[in-house]
Write a protein that holds these residues in place. Structure first.
Motif, PDB file in Angstrom:
ATOM      1  N   THR A  55      13.501  12.848  31.631  1.00 33.20           N
ATOM      2  CA  THR A  55      12.392  13.789  31.779  1.00 33.20           C
ATOM      3  C   THR A  55      11.895  13.818  33.217  1.00 33.20           C
ATOM      4  OG1 THR A  55      11.737  13.485  29.475  1.00 33.20           O
ATOM      5  CG2 THR A  55      10.061  14.352  30.974  1.00 33.20           C
ATOM      6  N   ALA A  56      11.786  12.657  33.841  1.00 32.71           N
ATOM      7  CA  ALA A  56      11.328  12.592  35.232  1.00 32.71           C
ATOM      8  C   ALA A  56      12.287  13.348  36.151  1.00 32.71           C
ATOM      9  CB  ALA A  56      11.193  11.144  35.675  1.00 32.71           C
ATOM     10  N   TYR A  57      13.589  13.169  35.951  1.00 38.12           N
ATOM     11  CA  TYR A  57      14.564  13.889  36.771  1.00 38.12           C
ATOM     12  C   TYR A  57      14.497  15.395  36.521  1.00 38.12           C
ATOM     13  CZ  TYR A  57      16.971   9.760  38.600  1.00 38.12           C
ATOM     14  OH  TYR A  57      17.282   8.607  39.263  1.00 38.12           O
ATOM     15  N   LYS A  59      11.871  17.140  35.566  1.00 36.95           N
ATOM     16  CA  LYS A  59      10.657  17.646  36.214  1.00 36.95           C
ATOM     17  C   LYS A  59      10.856  17.793  37.714  1.00 36.95           C
ATOM     18  CE  LYS A  59       7.224  16.150  32.865  1.00 36.95           C
ATOM     19  NZ  LYS A  59       6.048  15.312  32.590  1.00 36.95           N
ATOM     20  N   GLN A  60      11.561  16.840  38.314  1.00 32.66           N
ATOM     21  CA  GLN A  60      11.833  16.896  39.749  1.00 32.66           C
ATOM     22  C   GLN A  60      12.683  18.122  40.079  1.00 32.66           C
ATOM     23  OE1 GLN A  60      13.695  13.356  41.286  1.00 32.66           O
ATOM     24  NE2 GLN A  60      13.931  14.197  43.326  1.00 32.66           N
TER      25      GLN A  60
END
Length: 90
Positions: A55-57, A59-60
């Protein structure tokens, strides 16, 4: 997995074990490995951590590609509007 008596070198190795490729149904050994695998993954929150990292990737990438994504969104909205107008004109 090692504590359960299995020797797999990565979290995906049990799932991808070639021993299971030809089976039409899971046998006792495959079920035992699957239970041990999921028990291990639950213990270390493997799936939760994996989802958080993915999820973090994502969003990035979304933030870095905001302009391109917004343009694609606008074009798609226009295509839908044009298609609806064409249908209504029939």
């Amino acid at each position: 997995m090692e504590k359960q008596g299995y020797d797999y070198d990565s979290p995906s190795s049990a799932w991808n074990d070639k021993k299971w490729a030809d089976a039409s149904r899971a046998g006792k050994q495959e079920i035992a490995v699957a239970v041990a695998d999921m028990g291990c993954k639950k213990k270390v929150n493997y799936l939760g951590v994996g989802i958080a990292v993915e999820t973090a990737y994502e969003k990035q990438v979304i933030e870095e590609s905001a302009e391109v994504l917004e343009d694609a969104k606008d074009k798609t909205a226009r295509w839908i509007q044009n298609a609806n107008q064409a249908i209504e004109a029939r």
